[in-house]
Design a protein around this motif. Structure first.
Motif, mmCIF file in Angstrom:
data_model
loop_
_atom_site.group_PDB
_atom_site.id
_atom_site.type_symbol
_atom_site.label_atom_id
_atom_site.label_comp_id
_atom_site.label_asym_id
_atom_site.label_seq_id
_atom_site.Cartn_x
_atom_site.Cartn_y
_atom_site.Cartn_z
ATOM 1 N N GLY A 233 23.050 56.645 47.302
ATOM 2 C CA GLY A 233 23.209 55.292 47.818
ATOM 3 C C GLY A 233 24.370 54.525 47.196
ATOM 4 O O GLY A 233 24.583 53.348 47.502
ATOM 5 N N ARG A 234 25.150 55.171 46.352
ATOM 6 C CA ARG A 234 26.299 54.519 45.715
ATOM 7 C C ARG A 234 27.383 54.213 46.757
ATOM 8 O O ARG A 234 27.619 55.018 47.656
ATOM 9 C CB ARG A 234 26.814 55.512 44.666
ATOM 10 N N ILE A 235 28.026 53.042 46.642
ATOM 11 C CA ILE A 235 29.066 52.661 47.609
ATOM 12 C C ILE A 235 30.342 53.466 47.357
ATOM 13 O O ILE A 235 30.870 53.471 46.249
ATOM 14 C CB ILE A 235 29.373 51.152 47.539
ATOM 15 N N VAL A 236 30.807 54.156 48.405
ATOM 16 C CA VAL A 236 32.039 54.944 48.259
ATOM 17 C C VAL A 236 33.210 54.308 49.004
ATOM 18 O O VAL A 236 34.369 54.624 48.750
ATOM 19 C CB VAL A 236 31.858 56.398 48.767
ATOM 20 N N GLY A 237 32.895 53.434 49.958
ATOM 21 C CA GLY A 237 33.980 52.827 50.726
ATOM 22 C C GLY A 237 33.480 51.691 51.600
ATOM 23 O O GLY A 237 32.302 51.319 51.554
ATOM 24 N N ALA A 284 40.935 42.680 46.387
ATOM 25 C CA ALA A 284 40.021 41.752 45.710
ATOM 26 C C ALA A 284 38.806 42.508 45.166
ATOM 27 O O ALA A 284 38.366 42.269 44.032
ATOM 28 C CB ALA A 284 39.578 40.655 46.680
ATOM 29 N N ILE A 285 38.288 43.434 45.958
ATOM 30 C CA ILE A 285 37.134 44.227 45.523
ATOM 31 C C ILE A 285 37.505 45.062 44.300
ATOM 32 O O ILE A 285 36.716 45.236 43.378
ATOM 33 C CB ILE A 285 36.638 45.133 46.688
ATOM 34 N N SER A 286 38.744 45.545 44.307
ATOM 35 C CA SER A 286 39.172 46.441 43.223
ATOM 36 C C SER A 286 39.235 45.740 41.871
ATOM 37 O O SER A 286 39.341 46.388 40.834
ATOM 38 C CB SER A 286 40.541 47.053 43.555
ATOM 39 N N GLU A 287 39.170 44.410 41.885
ATOM 40 C CA GLU A 287 39.138 43.666 40.623
ATOM 41 C C GLU A 287 37.795 43.842 39.916
ATOM 42 O O GLU A 287 37.667 43.598 38.725
ATOM 43 C CB GLU A 287 39.335 42.161 40.887
ATOM 44 N N LEU A 288 36.760 44.205 40.680
ATOM 45 C CA LEU A 288 35.418 44.357 40.089
ATOM 46 C C LEU A 288 35.296 45.719 39.406
ATOM 47 O O LEU A 288 36.018 46.653 39.745
ATOM 48 C CB LEU A 288 34.337 44.242 41.181
ATOM 49 N N ASP A 289 34.347 45.802 38.477
ATOM 50 C CA ASP A 289 34.159 47.064 37.757
ATOM 51 C C ASP A 289 33.680 48.177 38.682
ATOM 52 O O ASP A 289 32.865 47.941 39.568
ATOM 53 C CB ASP A 289 33.094 46.882 36.647
ATOM 54 N N GLY A 290 34.162 49.359 38.439
ATOM 55 C CA GLY A 290 33.640 50.551 39.121
ATOM 56 C C GLY A 290 33.957 50.645 40.601
ATOM 57 O O GLY A 290 33.252 51.331 41.344
ATOM 58 N N THR A 291 34.969 49.939 41.058
ATOM 59 C CA THR A 291 35.271 49.966 42.501
ATOM 60 C C THR A 291 36.660 50.549 42.789
ATOM 61 O O THR A 291 37.080 50.584 43.940
ATOM 62 C CB THR A 291 35.244 48.530 43.090
ATOM 63 N N SER A 293 37.824 53.451 42.968
ATOM 64 C CA SER A 293 38.025 54.653 43.796
ATOM 65 C C SER A 293 37.406 54.498 45.188
ATOM 66 O O SER A 293 37.375 55.447 45.964
ATOM 67 C CB SER A 293 37.472 55.883 43.091
ATOM 68 N N THR A 294 36.905 53.291 45.506
ATOM 69 C CA THR A 294 36.352 53.106 46.852
ATOM 70 C C THR A 294 37.484 53.122 47.880
ATOM 71 O O THR A 294 38.622 52.795 47.560
ATOM 72 C CB THR A 294 35.616 51.752 46.968
ATOM 73 N N TYR A 295 37.126 53.517 49.109
ATOM 74 C CA TYR A 295 38.165 53.563 50.136
ATOM 75 C C TYR A 295 37.957 52.497 51.204
ATOM 76 O O TYR A 295 36.887 51.878 51.260
ATOM 77 C CB TYR A 295 38.279 54.977 50.729
ATOM 78 N N LEU A 296 38.978 52.306 51.995
ATOM 79 C CA LEU A 296 38.902 51.340 53.093
ATOM 80 C C LEU A 296 39.169 52.071 54.398
ATOM 81 O O LEU A 296 40.196 52.726 54.549
ATOM 82 C CB LEU A 296 39.967 50.252 52.902
ATOM 83 N N ALA A 297 38.209 51.962 55.340
ATOM 84 C CA ALA A 297 38.399 52.578 56.654
ATOM 85 C C ALA A 297 38.743 51.483 57.660
ATOM 86 O O ALA A 297 38.078 50.449 57.709
ATOM 87 C CB ALA A 297 37.119 53.294 57.081
ATOM 88 N N VAL A 298 39.804 51.703 58.415
ATOM 89 C CA VAL A 298 40.236 50.708 59.405
ATOM 90 C C VAL A 298 40.288 51.363 60.782
ATOM 91 O O VAL A 298 40.774 52.490 60.921
ATOM 92 C CB VAL A 298 41.628 50.141 59.045
ATOM 93 N N ASN A 299 39.750 50.659 61.779
ATOM 94 C CA ASN A 299 39.752 51.181 63.153
ATOM 95 C C ASN A 299 41.100 50.935 63.825
ATOM 96 O O ASN A 299 41.670 49.850 63.709
ATOM 97 C CB ASN A 299 38.664 50.487 63.981
#
Ligand code: C2E
Ligand code: CA
Ligand code: CA
Length: 471
Positions: A233-237, A284-291, A293-299
């Motif tokens: 359930g960890r957020i990956v993107g 902005a999200i990347s400023e938070l801890d542990g984020t 390596s998350t990715y962004l998906a755009v349509n």
């Protein structure tokens, strides 16, 4: 020319033979109302004919029908086979239409691939539908053009005088609306005008205005929905989903906006806004801890695959200090089916640049697995409809959905793709998908899409909860 003098006054009388002038005028008039490619009357000529027909119909108690015909794939033919082939298609179209008409019916080319027909009869509706169906069938037969067999079809709209309109331009407009409704219903066929089309046209117009105003006033927002690992359930993107936030009308979902903006061509500008904002949100999200390596998906819509896209994206990423590896470009098969060299080139460049490509809504449409081979696809998103049939409906349907998902997973993994399940709403679905070996998931169970402020608050709460949880 003669001059006469009488009583000291000079009078001048001029006599010219006006026959030639009259003939020239007639020729000019005929030219003004003729379409030069097909020799048919043009829009102006058609409207004149409609005006006259309405006058005489009123006198002798006849009805009129106006048929509006628009070819379905004409632009594609022009783009792929050239304008000479396009012209040949138009000429053959005229021949086939004419074969379906009576001698007294009027046919016009309104412009481009649009034609109109005027029919008069005492009970015109049935006749108009018959003729319209007949034209659709005739145009659906392959056309031999320059050594190729081209497949054309047509959408036809019908309006009737005096039932639907009281004047020529209104009658033509309503036939056009009916044709347009047919286009939206899947093309290739006939629709008769009805009043609901006016509401649809009004709503469409309103949405077009909202889109224009939204672009001007900056009402477009990029909402985010988390994508999680199905293991824990960890957020990956995050997937960016466009919202038009109208100050009075409230939120307008993409379902209302995208289709219209694709037709009117505003999708490019909307896409640019969403991309810019979504990347800013990821920063902005990347400023938070542990984020980090998350990715962004755009349509992306098919129309957004312009050669400038990779540069535009690169500039945005540089500005916000985001690495291209964190960007996923979501496309549907519609993009790949275009089989357009420009699209290929753009996908290849994006891939070389380090971005990943996701194939969206997989399992609907053609779902050709060969795309995984022919294009640089990294992620397959299994369509929401599978999640629904996974947990509801007959046992047989549930079993088949499981098997299909398993099959998609196996092949995708063998091709080196990550598999994402869309539309997970229940714990039961989550467990099942985890067991089926899917990698990531997305859905209301984990979180609804939300604006960036809400997302940042949620992520902060989560990390605080984690920090204060007993080890
Ligand atoms: P999509 O790419 O398949 O996006 C997923 C849609 O499913 C989103 O709808 C999302 O809100 C919804 N959804 C997510 N989880 C669940 C769930 O658990 N249950 C249900 N029932 N629905 C869920 P949304 O935001 O209305 O977007 C609809 C479609 O519009 C998208 O489908 C995508 O094709 C298109 N779209 C959205 N944003 C953009 C954009 O920026 N550009 C382009 N070109 N298309 C976009
Ligand atoms: Ca998507
Ligand atoms: Ca999808």
């Amino acid at each position: 020319m003669e001059t006469e003098t009488s009583g000291g006054e000079i009078s001048l009388s001029v006599m010219t033979d006006v026959t030639a002038l009259k003939q020239a005028e007639g020729r000019n008039h005929a030219q003004a109302i003729t379409d030069h490619l097909t020799g048919l009357v043009n829009r102006q000529g058609f409207e004149n004919a409609l005006d006259e027909a309405i006058l005489s119909a009123d006198q002798c108690g006849m009805q009129l029908a106006c048929l509006f015909i628009d070819l379905d794939r004409f632009k594609w033919i022009n783009d792929n086979f050239g304008h000479a082939a396009g012209d040949a298609v138009l000429r053959q179209t005229v021949e086939r239409i004419q074969a379906a008409l009576r001698p007294e019916d009027v046919i016009a080319r309104l412009g481009g691939d649009e034609f109109a027909i005027l029919i008069a009869a005492t009970d015109v509706s049935a006749l108009a539908s018959d003729i319209g169906e007949c034209i659709c069938a005739a145009l659906h037969e392959p056309m031999p053009i320059a050594g190729n067999e081209l497949f054309v079809s047509a959408s036809v709209g019908v309006s009737v005088y005096p039932t639907h309109a009281s004047g020529a331009s209104d009658l033509l407009l309503k036939a056009d609306m009916a044709m347009y409704a047919r286009k939206r219903d899947g093309k290739n066929g006939l629709r008769v005008f009805d009043a609901s089309m006016l509401d649809a046209a009004r709503e469409r117009h309103e949405i077009e205005q909202c889109i224009e105003a939204g672009l001007k006033e900056d009402w477009f927002e990029a909402w985010l929905q988390p994508i999680v690992s199905l293991v824990d359930g960890r957020i990956v993107g995050f997937e960016a989903l466009v919202r038009l936030n109208h100050p009075e009308k409230g939120l307008m979902p993409p379902g209302k906006i995208i289709g219209i903006s694709e037709e009117t061509g505003t999708i490019g500008r909307i896409g640019d806004r969403v991309l810019e904002k979504a990347i800013r949100h990821l920063a902005a999200i990347s400023e938070l801890d542990g984020t980090r390596s998350t990715y962004l998906a755009v349509n992306f819509s098919p129309l957004q695959f312009e050669l400038t896209l990779p540069h535009k994206l690169a500039a945005l990423l540089l500005k916000h200090h985001i690495s291209p590896q964190r960007i996923v470009v979501e496309i549907t098969e519609a993009v790949l089916m275009l089989d357009n060299p420009e699209v290929h080139a753009v996908l290849k460049q994006l891939n070389e640049f380090g971005c990943r490509i996701a194939l969206d809504d997989f399992g609907t449409g053609y779902s050709s697995l060969s795309y995984l081979n022919r294009f640089p696809v990294d992620i397959v998103k299994v369509d929401q409809s599978f999640m629904r049939s996974l947990s509801s409906g007959a046992a047989d349907v549930r079993r088949k959905s499981r098997m299909l998902i398993k099959g998609i997973r196996t092949i995708s993994h063998q091709m080196g793709c990550t598999v994402v399940a869309e539309g997970i709403e229940t714990k039961e679905q989550w467990q099942l998908l985890r067991k089926l070996g899917l990698d990531y998931g997305q859905g209301y169970l984990f979180s609804r899409p939300m604006p960036i402020d809400g997302m940042l608050a949620m992520l902060e709460n989560e990390s605080e909860a984690k920090a204060s949880a007993p080890a």
